[in-house]
Design a protein around this motif. Structure first.
Motif, short mmCIF file in Angstrom:
data_model
loop_
_atom_site.label_atom_id
_atom_site.label_comp_id
_atom_site.label_asym_id
_atom_site.label_seq_id
_atom_site.Cartn_x
_atom_site.Cartn_y
_atom_site.Cartn_z
N GLY A 199 40.98 23.83 24.07
CA GLY A 199 40.67 22.93 22.98
C GLY A 199 40.58 23.63 21.64
N ARG A 200 40.63 22.85 20.60
CA ARG A 200 40.46 23.35 19.25
C ARG A 200 39.77 22.27 18.41
N PRO A 201 39.17 22.67 17.29
CA PRO A 201 38.92 24.05 16.88
C PRO A 201 37.94 24.73 17.82
N LEU A 202 37.90 26.04 17.73
CA LEU A 202 37.12 26.82 18.68
C LEU A 202 35.65 26.43 18.65
N HIS A 203 35.09 26.25 17.46
CA HIS A 203 33.64 25.98 17.40
C HIS A 203 33.29 24.65 18.07
N ARG A 204 34.17 23.66 17.96
CA ARG A 204 33.87 22.37 18.60
C ARG A 204 33.93 22.49 20.12
N THR A 205 34.85 23.28 20.61
CA THR A 205 34.94 23.49 22.05
C THR A 205 33.69 24.19 22.56
N ILE A 206 33.22 25.18 21.81
CA ILE A 206 31.99 25.89 22.18
C ILE A 206 30.80 24.94 22.12
N LEU A 207 30.70 24.15 21.05
CA LEU A 207 29.59 23.21 20.91
C LEU A 207 29.60 22.17 22.03
N GLY A 208 30.79 21.78 22.47
CA GLY A 208 30.87 20.84 23.57
C GLY A 208 30.28 21.41 24.85
N ARG A 209 30.56 22.67 25.11
CA ARG A 209 29.99 23.30 26.30
C ARG A 209 28.49 23.50 26.15
N ILE A 210 28.03 23.81 24.94
CA ILE A 210 26.59 23.94 24.70
C ILE A 210 25.88 22.63 25.01
N GLU A 211 26.47 21.52 24.61
CA GLU A 211 25.88 20.21 24.86
C GLU A 211 25.78 19.93 26.35
N GLU A 212 26.77 20.37 27.13
CA GLU A 212 26.77 20.14 28.58
C GLU A 212 25.78 21.07 29.30
N LEU A 213 25.82 22.34 28.95
CA LEU A 213 25.04 23.35 29.67
C LEU A 213 23.59 23.39 29.21
N LYS A 214 23.37 23.11 27.92
CA LYS A 214 22.04 23.21 27.31
C LYS A 214 21.41 24.58 27.57
N PRO A 215 22.08 25.64 27.13
CA PRO A 215 21.52 26.98 27.33
C PRO A 215 20.31 27.21 26.43
N ASP A 216 19.54 28.23 26.77
CA ASP A 216 18.40 28.59 25.95
C ASP A 216 18.80 29.49 24.78
N LEU A 217 19.93 30.16 24.91
CA LEU A 217 20.38 31.09 23.88
C LEU A 217 21.89 31.28 24.00
N VAL A 218 22.57 31.32 22.85
CA VAL A 218 24.02 31.51 22.81
C VAL A 218 24.31 32.86 22.16
N PHE A 219 25.21 33.61 22.78
CA PHE A 219 25.65 34.90 22.24
C PHE A 219 27.12 34.80 21.83
N LYS A 220 27.42 35.39 20.68
CA LYS A 220 28.82 35.49 20.25
C LYS A 220 28.98 36.75 19.42
N ALA A 221 30.11 37.41 19.57
CA ALA A 221 30.41 38.57 18.73
C ALA A 221 30.87 38.09 17.36
N ALA A 222 30.48 38.83 16.33
CA ALA A 222 30.98 38.56 14.99
C ALA A 222 32.43 39.02 14.90
N THR A 223 33.07 38.72 13.78
CA THR A 223 34.45 39.16 13.56
C THR A 223 34.53 40.67 13.70
N ARG A 224 35.59 41.15 14.33
CA ARG A 224 35.72 42.59 14.59
C ARG A 224 35.78 43.37 13.28
N ASN A 225 34.94 44.40 13.17
CA ASN A 225 34.96 45.28 12.01
C ASN A 225 36.13 46.24 12.10
N HIS A 226 36.61 46.66 10.97
CA HIS A 226 37.70 47.62 10.91
C HIS A 226 37.29 48.80 10.04
N GLY A 227 37.80 49.97 10.37
CA GLY A 227 37.52 51.15 9.57
C GLY A 227 36.04 51.49 9.60
N LEU A 228 35.50 51.87 8.45
CA LEU A 228 34.12 52.29 8.35
C LEU A 228 33.18 51.15 8.00
#
Length: 310
Positions: A92-121
């Motif tokens: 599904g897309r957009p990505l955030h809506r697909t994630i929010l849809g699963r959050i609504e179903e699962l009802k987790p206590d905490l969600v983890f996601k990596a930030a955008t990958r850093n490059h260089g220093l």
């Protein structure tokens, strides 16, 4: 903070997986169950004229099976050590809506996601559009992991006892309670920070205020100090872990995080306006532009948000 179910958003095509690393670390300390979620979408496999519907379905199924296999690879060693781990792949897309849809179903206590990958220093917590959308709309606490080396030694709760950022008072209490609980559960050194900035002298045009500017600054300092002390008074927090700083939050907080080698910053955020245009607050957004550590965002409970808007 009740932590029985953790949802970890995985990008199977990326290495390493800092969000999974943090979630596993937390699960080992508290026995929470994990779900690893991968969301996939490819425009060419969604109605392209180059393939018929049967070919589309076969290609989508193959791609999702590949992603599922990758999640199972990540889950296998965790299950072997006794952790409860499930895997889920969504299309599904957009990505955030697909994630929010699963959050609504699962009802987790905490969600983890990596930030955008850093490059260089560059070590800042770089946030892409999906992260910003989750910050605005995620209904449960959200932990954004940066790609720097994780030490897991110190955390800090950024507080606003005078509610200058229009946060409901209960949110500060939740931040303190969560910081204390995580500090004890994860054996992290918990600090508490409030920063404030008086109106600069260069922007004061009222003659009476100009004449009494120093008294105005001291009065403001006293007001913030008293409010900060009242907020923390019920808790056994040593003076060395209470930090009252003068300056703009977008300058003070990132500098404090860097100088004190904070690994996790807790911040409160509120939604403004209609849901489709919700923002987490200007202060938080400016702070995040310069942050160099993991971030845990808490929001008011629904009844707290309603009271704050009245």
């Amino acid at each position: 903070m009740n932590l029985r179910q953790l949802l970890v958003v995985i990008d199977p095509a990326q290495e390493p997986q800092p969000a999974l690393e943090r979630a596993v670390w937390l699960a080992r300390h508290g026995g929470a169950a994990l779900e690893l979620l991968a969301c996939e979408f490819e425009q060419n496999l969604d109605g392209s004229l180059l393939f018929d519907e049967r070919q589309h379905e076969q290609a989508r199924s193959a791609l999702l099976a590949h992603r599922q296999a990758r999640l199972e690879e990540l889950a296998a060693p965790l299950r072997a050590e006794g952790l409860q781990v499930r895997t889920e792949v969504r299309w599904g897309r957009p990505l955030h809506r697909t994630i929010l849809g699963r959050i609504e179903e699962l009802k987790p206590d905490l969600v983890f996601k990596a930030a955008t990958r850093n490059h260089g220093l560059l070590r800042r917590l770089l946030l892409g559009n999906t992260c910003w959308q989750l910050l605005r709309h995620c209904p449960v606490p959200l932990w954004l992991a940066h790609h720097g080396q994780w030490q897991g030694r110190r955390l800090c709760a950024a507080l606003d006892p005078l509610h200058d950022a229009d946060k409901p008072a209960q949110l500060d209490q939740r931040l303190i309670a969560t910081a204390r609980e995580l500090g004890e559960r994860l054996r992290m050194d918990a600090h508490y920070l409030h920063c404030h900035a008086p109106l600069p002298r260069s922007l004061v045009f009222d003659a009476e205020l100009v004449a009494t500017y120093d008294a105005y600054v001291e009065r403001g300092n006293r007001q913030h100090r008293q409010a900060f002390e009242r907020l923390l008074a019920p808790y056994a927090i040593p003076a060395s872990h209470r930090h009252l700083e003068q300056g703009y939050p977008e300058e003070v907080i990132p500098r404090f995080v860097r100088d004190r080698q904070i690994d996790l910053l807790l911040m409160g955020a509120i939604a403004r306006g209609h849901l489709d245009n919700a923002l987490i607050g200007n202060t938080a957004e400016r702070v995040l532009e310069a942050l160099e550590c993991d971030l845990l965002i808490l929001k008011p409970q629904p009844w707290e948000s309603s009271a704050a808007r009245q």
